[in-house]
Design a protein around this motif. Structure first.
Motif, short mmCIF file in Angstrom:
data_model
loop_
_atom_site.label_atom_id
_atom_site.label_comp_id
_atom_site.label_asym_id
_atom_site.label_seq_id
_atom_site.Cartn_x
_atom_site.Cartn_y
_atom_site.Cartn_z
N LEU A 280 42.68 41.85 33.47
CA LEU A 280 41.91 40.60 33.37
C LEU A 280 42.80 39.40 33.05
N ARG A 281 43.99 39.67 32.52
CA ARG A 281 44.93 38.57 32.25
C ARG A 281 45.70 38.16 33.51
N PHE A 282 45.59 38.96 34.55
CA PHE A 282 46.34 38.67 35.77
C PHE A 282 46.00 37.27 36.27
N ARG A 283 47.02 36.50 36.59
CA ARG A 283 46.82 35.10 36.96
C ARG A 283 46.79 34.93 38.46
N HIS A 284 45.71 34.34 38.95
CA HIS A 284 45.65 34.02 40.37
C HIS A 284 46.27 32.66 40.63
N GLY A 285 46.75 32.49 41.85
CA GLY A 285 47.39 31.24 42.23
C GLY A 285 46.38 30.24 42.76
N PRO A 286 46.86 29.08 43.19
CA PRO A 286 45.97 28.10 43.81
C PRO A 286 45.24 28.68 45.02
N GLY A 287 44.16 28.03 45.38
CA GLY A 287 43.43 28.42 46.58
C GLY A 287 43.90 27.62 47.77
N GLY A 412 38.92 32.80 44.21
CA GLY A 412 39.12 31.36 44.12
C GLY A 412 39.83 30.77 45.31
N GLY A 413 39.87 31.52 46.44
CA GLY A 413 40.57 31.05 47.62
C GLY A 413 42.05 31.37 47.60
N ASP A 414 42.50 32.21 46.66
CA ASP A 414 43.90 32.60 46.57
C ASP A 414 44.21 33.62 47.66
N GLY A 418 47.69 36.51 44.05
CA GLY A 418 48.09 36.19 42.69
C GLY A 418 49.13 35.09 42.66
N ALA A 419 49.27 34.45 41.51
CA ALA A 419 50.25 33.39 41.36
C ALA A 419 51.65 33.95 41.53
N ASN A 420 52.47 33.26 42.30
CA ASN A 420 53.82 33.74 42.59
C ASN A 420 54.85 33.13 41.64
N ASP A 421 54.51 33.09 40.34
CA ASP A 421 55.52 32.71 39.36
C ASP A 421 56.35 33.94 39.03
N LEU A 422 57.44 33.76 38.30
CA LEU A 422 58.37 34.86 38.08
C LEU A 422 57.73 36.01 37.32
N ALA A 423 56.88 35.70 36.34
CA ALA A 423 56.23 36.76 35.57
C ALA A 423 55.37 37.65 36.46
N ASN A 424 54.61 37.03 37.35
CA ASN A 424 53.76 37.82 38.25
C ASN A 424 54.59 38.58 39.28
#
Length: 476
Positions: A280-287, A412-414, A418-424
């Motif tokens: 549930l903490r997994f971060r999605h990226g922009p849509g 959310g249109g992602d 998921g967000a493609n930051d380094l952590a993800n």
């Protein structure tokens, strides 16, 4: 559903179908369940605007398909899908009428870049000596590399922020913008570490195989995978919505081609609280805001060379692209968004009636956005192709939330899983040695929220199937 299966796969996107194929190749009895009446997930096509005009609803250009180790192994590249290769992989026009072009040939591309050509060749040539070995390393979970020197060469530049690598390597705006536009596929600010990995991966793919589209529409990719699965004895059921594990037939393993949020909704009762919290903490990226057009003629580009490529990046300079991505990341709409456009019908006559054309495009927006950006996107196209609006016969738009309604996997249109930051990138969807497994040895994740992430390559599904084969079925 009282039937017994070795494995059930929920979701028929490229990853779900690839997972099912790999399981069936090992003699297992496999069933794929799809909520929609049509398979494909992110690789569906339909007549969205006017009869006779075939539009790709989600994915359109497939730079990673041709370099996917799994697709190549099962023969998807050799003939199951008819791949269309334009003369150029990418065009990037500028407002003054000039344009940067990425050709299949590294030498021709470097020559067209003028003074920046030698630097471009030096950056990519070492990675192109054995590109398919590189993709065997890149399109997998994070592991000790089998080819440490190759990955060291890649990683040295891949870890850098796109902004710093582009400005340090190139002097002219053309090369900087071409590199930045490829990095912007990450859908994160170009100042973030790791964004150069996206540019390098896509550029190596462009020179190693190209950025093709699938003749007749992206649906043909899903159809080819489904045909291969059925040849192996697998089963596919459409129109089956899974809301809980009780909706499934009997199984030894279930693989979800879904984002973490949907897996929690369906299987949360069978997973420990700590693991659920991680999902549930997994971060999605922009849509994305996405639009399709039917045109009465080709796009009237200022620079005719833009008609050499099926893919066109509309963002202007590196600074403009960076500002657009930064603005979206902060939850706002850029006035001049970076637009990714595809004009497949220039090279695939099956897409539209004779003399007519289809256009597919999207721009990044805040996750969950409901704003209609038709005017903004069309104005950005007009910057580089005056008269575009006059050729529009019909259009169909999807806001970010309309994309999620169409396909619940696009949270959310992602579209990137998921967000493609380094952590993800290093720990998606949660930090585990085996990111496809869960504490429940019967439940697996195979969607694009697992490594190696978004794109039509099937590798998330392949690696998830390999995990299930080891842990649940005892294959070595």
């Amino acid at each position: 559903m009282a039937e017994d299966y070795d494995a059930v796969v929920v979701g028929s996107g490229p990853n779900g179908l690839s997972a099912a194929i790999e399981l069936a190749r090992h003699g297992l009895n496999v069933c794929v369940l799809e909520a929609s009446e049509r398979i494909g997930g992110g690789t569906r096509s339909a007549e969205l605007t006017v009869p006779g005009f075939v539009h790709d609803i989600c994915s359109a250009i497939h730079p990673l398909a041709g370099v996917s180790p799994f697709f190549r192994e099962i023969g998807l590249i050799r003939g199951d899908v008819s791949w269309v290769h334009p003369p150029a992989a990418l065009a990037h026009p500028f407002e003054d009428g000039t344009a940067g072009i990425i050709y299949p040939s590294l030498e021709r591309t470097a020559e067209a870049m003028g003074p920046d050509g030698p630097a471009y060749a030096r950056l990519l040539e070492p990675l192109l000596r054995n590109p398919f070995a590189l993709f065997e390393e890149v399109l997998r979970p994070v592991r000790i590399p089998k080819r440490p020197l190759l990955m060291a060469r890649f990683g040295l530049h891949a870890i850098e922020p796109c902004i710093s690598l582009a400005q340090r390597t190139f002097r002219g705006e053309t090369a900087k913008a071409l590199f930045g536009g490829c990095a912007a596929h990450a859908c994160v600010p170009l100042e973030l570490a790791g964004t150069s990995a996206f540019a390098l991966t896509l550029l190596v793919a462009a020179h190693a195989y190209g950025w093709p589209c699938a003749r007749g529409g992206s649906q043909s990719i899903a159809d080819a995978l489904a045909a291969r699965l059925k040849e192996l004895g697998g089963e596919i059921r459409t129109g089956v919505r899974v809301r809980s594990l009780q909706d499934l037939p009997n199984f030894r393993a279930v693989l979800f081609d879904l984002p973490p949020k949907r897996v929690v909704e369906i299987a949360g009762s069978e997973l420990p609280t700590r693991f659920l919290a991680g999902l549930l903490r997994f971060r999605h990226g922009p849509g994305v805001f996405k639009a399709d057009w039917a045109l009465d003629g080709p796009i009237p580009w200022k620079n005719p060379e833009c008609s050499l490529a099926a893919t066109v990046h509309l963002g202007g300079t590196l600074g403009e692209i960076a500002e657009s991505e930064r603005t979206v990341w902060r939850g706002r709409h850029p006035s001049k968004p970076f637009v990714l456009l595809a004009q497949q019908s220039l090279f695939d006559a099956t897409r539209a009636p004779h003399g007519k054309h289809t256009v597919w495009a999207y721009c990044h927006v805040p996750n969950g956005d409901r704003t209609d950006l038709t005017n903004v996107v069309e104005a950005q196209i007009e910057r580089f192709a005056p008269g575009f609006r006059k050729r529009i016969l019909a259009r169909r738009i999807f806001t970010a939330m309309e994309l999620e309604q169409y396909n619940p996997a696009l949270v959310g249109g992602d579209i990137g899983g998921g967000a493609n930051d380094l952590a993800n990138l290093l720990g998606r969807p949660v930090l585990r040695w085996d990111p496809y497994s869960t504490p429940n040895r019967r439940i697996y994740l195979c969607g694009s929220s697992t490594p190696p992430g978004g794109g039509v390559h099937g590798m998330c599904g392949y690696w998830a199937a390999r995990s299930a084969l080891r842990r649940t079925f005892g294959f070595t």
